[in-house]
Design an enzyme around this catalytic site. Structure first.
Site, PDB file in Angstrom:
ATOM      1  N   ALA A  11       0.654  -1.446   0.032  1.00  0.00           N
ATOM      2  CA  ALA A  11      -0.016   0.054  -0.113  1.00  0.00           C
ATOM      3  C   ALA A  11       0.653   1.400   0.111  1.00  0.00           C
ATOM      4  O   ALA A  11      -0.064   2.606   0.073  1.00  0.00           O
ATOM      5  CB  ALA A  11      -1.474  -0.192   0.969  1.00  0.00           C
ATOM      6  N   CYS A  12       2.037   0.741   0.013  1.00  0.00           N
ATOM      7  CA  CYS A  12       3.050   2.077   0.319  1.00  0.00           C
ATOM      8  C   CYS A  12       3.266   2.625  -1.398  1.00  0.00           C
ATOM      9  O   CYS A  12       3.939   1.582  -1.941  1.00  0.00           O
ATOM     10  CB  CYS A  12       4.252   1.699   1.471  1.00  0.00           C
TER      11      CYS A  12
END
Length: 122
Positions: A11-12
């Site tokens: 998700a980064c």
């Protein structure tokens, strides 16, 4: 070019950027989703040694868990080192990402393209 492992949170955006750069350079690497495959305290100690950093240097102090634990008020000294490492092992979201470890024993916190290129140049 040696083999590498990159610790990521998919998700980064910085993790996705690092993966894209590694792919563009044809790097030989494996992905470790460290939120699912949580590093042990011993693995965190080893990575810190390779990075030449202390646990508080790779702690995401703005995360909710950091605030709940009151990390801002924790001592940053040798006597407190194990407490920090335990917190990182128990709350992996606190670990700064991405971290690239190379087979030659080096490691970098790869939050910029420059840091990823540094890992690739070793």
């Amino acid at each position: 070019m040696c083999g590498m492992e990159i610790w990521i949170n998919p998700a980064c955006s910085k993790c996705r950027s690092a993966i894209s750069l590694l792919d563009a350079e044809g790097a030989d690497y494996t992905v470790r989703r460290y939120l699912e495959d949580v590093p042990s305290a011993a693995e965190i100690r080893e990575v810190l040694t390779r990075l030449g950093l202390e646990p508080w240097d790779i702690t995401r102090t703005q995360e909710a868990a950091a605030k709940e634990l009151g990390l801002k008020d924790w001592a940053r000294d040798e006597a407190s080192r194990d407490r920090w490492i335990t917190a990182l092992a128990e709350h992996p979201k606190l670990i700064q990402r991405p971290i690239i470890t190379a087979d030659d024993g080096t490691a970098v916190v790869a939050r910029s393209d420059e840091a990823v290129r540094d890992a690739l140049s070793r």
